[in-house]
Design a protein around this motif. Sequence first.
Motif, PDB file in Angstrom:
ATOM      1  N   LEU A 487       0.840  -1.148   0.008  1.00 45.58           N
ATOM      2  CA  LEU A 487      -0.152   0.060   0.233  1.00 45.58           C
ATOM      3  C   LEU A 487       0.914   1.230  -0.171  1.00 45.58           C
ATOM      4  N   PRO A 488       0.522   2.459  -0.760  1.00 45.44           N
ATOM      5  CA  PRO A 488       1.155   3.509  -0.750  1.00 45.44           C
ATOM      6  C   PRO A 488       1.178   4.142   0.846  1.00 45.44           C
ATOM      7  N   THR A 489       2.208   5.007   1.021  1.00 46.26           N
ATOM      8  CA  THR A 489       2.240   5.816   2.244  1.00 46.26           C
ATOM      9  C   THR A 489       1.172   6.765   2.161  1.00 46.26           C
ATOM     10  N   GLU A 490       1.112   7.752   3.233  1.00 47.26           N
ATOM     11  CA  GLU A 490       0.132   8.828   2.877  1.00 47.26           C
ATOM     12  C   GLU A 490       0.833  10.065   2.128  1.00 47.26           C
ATOM     13  N   ALA A 491       2.143  10.048   2.236  1.00 49.06           N
ATOM     14  CA  ALA A 491       2.719  11.131   1.762  1.00 49.06           C
ATOM     15  C   ALA A 491       2.834  10.769   0.085  1.00 49.06           C
ATOM     16  N   GLU A 558      -9.297   5.282  -0.140  1.00 49.26           N
ATOM     17  CA  GLU A 558      -8.292   4.397  -0.455  1.00 49.26           C
ATOM     18  C   GLU A 558      -7.410   4.195   0.695  1.00 49.26           C
ATOM     19  N   TRP A 559      -6.975   2.933   1.396  1.00 47.84           N
ATOM     20  CA  TRP A 559      -6.303   2.481   2.364  1.00 47.84           C
ATOM     21  C   TRP A 559      -4.936   3.031   2.109  1.00 47.84           C
ATOM     22  N   GLY A 589      -8.517  10.257  -0.142  1.00 47.76           N
ATOM     23  CA  GLY A 589      -9.541  10.215  -0.987  1.00 47.76           C
ATOM     24  C   GLY A 589     -10.926  10.931  -1.371  1.00 47.76           C
ATOM     25  N   GLY A 590     -11.468  10.452  -0.051  1.00 45.52           N
ATOM     26  CA  GLY A 590     -12.888  10.599   0.102  1.00 45.52           C
ATOM     27  C   GLY A 590     -13.707   9.533  -0.538  1.00 45.52           C
ATOM     28  N   GLY A 617     -12.029   1.170  -0.808  1.00 46.26           N
ATOM     29  CA  GLY A 617     -11.160   0.449  -1.694  1.00 46.26           C
ATOM     30  C   GLY A 617      -9.641   0.516  -1.313  1.00 46.26           C
ATOM     31  N   PHE A 618      -9.139   0.408  -2.267  1.00 47.43           N
ATOM     32  CA  PHE A 618      -7.521   0.914  -2.161  1.00 47.43           C
ATOM     33  C   PHE A 618      -6.796   0.591  -3.509  1.00 47.43           C
ATOM     34  N   ARG A 619      -5.568   0.882  -3.706  1.00 44.01           N
ATOM     35  CA  ARG A 619      -4.873   0.934  -4.921  1.00 44.01           C
ATOM     36  C   ARG A 619      -3.498   0.665  -4.373  1.00 44.01           C
TER      37      ARG A 619
END
Length: 655
Positions: A487-491, A558-559, A589-590, A617-619
Amino acid sequence: MSRPQISRADLLRLLALQPEVSLPAAAPLAGYQLEAVPPFAAKPAEVPDEEAGYETAPSSCKTLFPAGQFWHLRRREPLTGRRSAAELPGRLRQFRPLRAKELRLTANSALPRRRPDPAALPAAAAQFRPPPCRPAQAETAPPPQIPPAALALQLLRAGQQPAWLEPFFLRFFRTWFERKKDADLIRFARQVLELPPPGRQQDWQGCLYGIAHRDALRQGAAIPPQFQPEAALAGAAEPLPPSPWLLIQEGETMFLLNSPERDICLLRGSRIAALELTADLLLLRREDGRAETVPVRSGQPLFSLRGAEHFSLQTASEILHVHACVRPSWAALIGRNSRELFAELPWLGRSHRLYWQAPARSGEGRWASCHGPADTDQFGLSAYIGFYGRVMQRFRWLAPGRFLMGSPPDEPERETWGKETLHEVRLSKGFWLADTAVTQELWQFVMRGNPSKFQGRELPVDSVSWEDTQLFIERLNAMVPSLNIRLPTEAEWEYACRAGSASPFAFGSQITPEQANCNGAFPYHASTKGEFRRRTVPVKSLPANAWGFYEMHGNVWEWCQDWWQEDLGCDAALNPQGPDCGEFRAARGGSWFLGGKAVRSAARGRFSPDFRNDRIGFRIARDHELPTAAAVAPAPTELPEPPPPSFFRRIFSRS
C-alpha cells in the motif's frame, strides 16, 4: 518503429554457438573485428548486463562512441508562419535588381559626401516616386544627378530614413542574390555598417552584416547580438540541392554526414537526428544565447560539446533542440548504438529496453518500447502486470521529488485542527503507483471471491478492510515473483494525487461531478450543486490528473500503509512512514458518499484496520528495482564470451 529481425550481435552469438566455428572465425562473418576498443577517459561503471551498454564496431568503421555524455533530439520546432532566411530570395522576386550605374557611390557636388545639407536631402529623396503600374515595388527611377546608393549613404549619415530606403535595400538584396561575391556590393554594405546605427533595429541591417562579413561567417564566426541572426545567415549562405543529412555525435564533437538512410550501419558515430538542408550554413544557438554560423561540410567536425547542456540548430525549415541526456531516474543504465539512444528499465526481475524516439516533424521526443510491458505516453512512463491477456493492472512511475503536504491556512473548508498542517515532504526514492484503484476483476482473480456491494468488473472493489488488503497483497506477490507490491504511504498518495499542483484539487480550486464521483448536493466552497450518483463508477471513467492517475478524488476511500497520526506537524519530513503502531489506519481520497470538502487532496480519513463498508477500496504501489551499480553503458574492451552450448545442442551436434 521498424527494426531488423536479427542484429549483427545476435548473428555473432549464433555463429559462436556452433562447435565447429571458433570465435575468431565467427567475428568476420558477422562483420566484427576482434581488436580491443580503447576505453573512454572516464572510468565507466560496472554493468551487470554484458550486452546492454554497447554495440561492437564493424571492421570497416572506427569506434562508434565512448560511453561518456550522450545527446538526443528533445524537440523539433517548425518555422511555419515565421520569417525564414531561406525564403528571403523568393520574397524579393517582386523587386527589380539594381543596375550598375545605380550602385555608384560618387555623389554630385550639390550634395557633399562628408557633410550633406539637411535641407537638400528631402528634396532629392522626393524625386523617388512609385510607378503607377507596379505599386507593390515601391521604387522609382533614380535621379540622374545622384545614384540611389550614394543618396542612401547621404541620408543615413544625416540620420534620416525616408520611406523609400527600405525598398531600396530590398532591391539591393535582390541584386546580391543574383550577383554573389560582387566587390561593389560588399563595399557598399561595409560602408553602410560603418555609419551610426538607426534608433530602431531594421531587418535589412542583419542581411547587410551577412554580406559585409560573408567570409568570416562562412568559417563559423559569431553574429553580434544587435543583428538579426536569420537575416545575417541569409546574406552569407549559398543554396544547396535538397538532400538528406544526418547529425552525428562522435565523442564530444558533432558533425554532419550526407548519407542516405540505407548506409546508417556504416556510420562512424551515433545518429542524433535526420534533417534536410537547402543552404550550406546553419544557425547555432548556444545555451548562453550566443548565435553563430555552422558551415555544412560532410564529415567535418562542426563544434565541440564540452561543457554544454543544450543547444539548437536552425535550418531553413525547422529548429532542432538538442539536449544532453541525463539518465532517467527509472533507468538502470543508458547507452547508444549506431541508430538510437536506449535505456534499461528493470521490471519484475527482467531488464527491458526503451529507445529514445525523436520527433519526426514537430513536438517532443519520448522514450518508447517496441515490445514489453513498459512504455511512455503523454503522462510519462508506465508499466503493467497482466494475467492471461485479460486481467491487467498498470503502474505509473513517480520520480523522486518534494512537495507541500497538507493545506495552507487560507484554504476554504480545511480542517481547523492540526491534521492538515502544511509542511514540506521530500521523497528521495522513486516508486510505482497503480493508475486506478484495484478493480473487482483483479480482486476476484487473486482472491477467488468478490465482497463488493456494487458489482461490476471495472468497478473498484469495495467493502474491504485494511487486513483484507494485506491478504490480497500477500497472494498477489506469491503469484508474480519480484512484484513486491504494498500500500502507498500517505505522503506518496498525496504526492501522486496533487500531480504537481498546490490547489485544493488536482484540477484547480473547484471540482465538479464530471471530474470526481462525490456528493454533488454538497459542493465545495459554495459552488453550484451537481449530480449525486449514489454509487461507485468504473475506473478510468473520469478524467485523470496531470500524472495519469484516475479517480483520486472521490469514488472510494483508499487505504494507506500508515498508522493514523493525528497531527502531521509543520517540520520538513524525509520519506515519512507514519507511527510504528496505533489504533487506526489512514485512508485518503474521500468517497462517492461525501461532498466536495472531503475529497480535497489534503483531506484525511481514519478507520479501524478491520472496518469495511461500500465506500472503502484501495490502490497498490511498489518500490523500484533500480540496481545501485551502473549509470551509463561502458564501451567494451573485448567481445563478450558466448554462453556455453546447451545440453540438446551438444547432443544434436554429435549426431
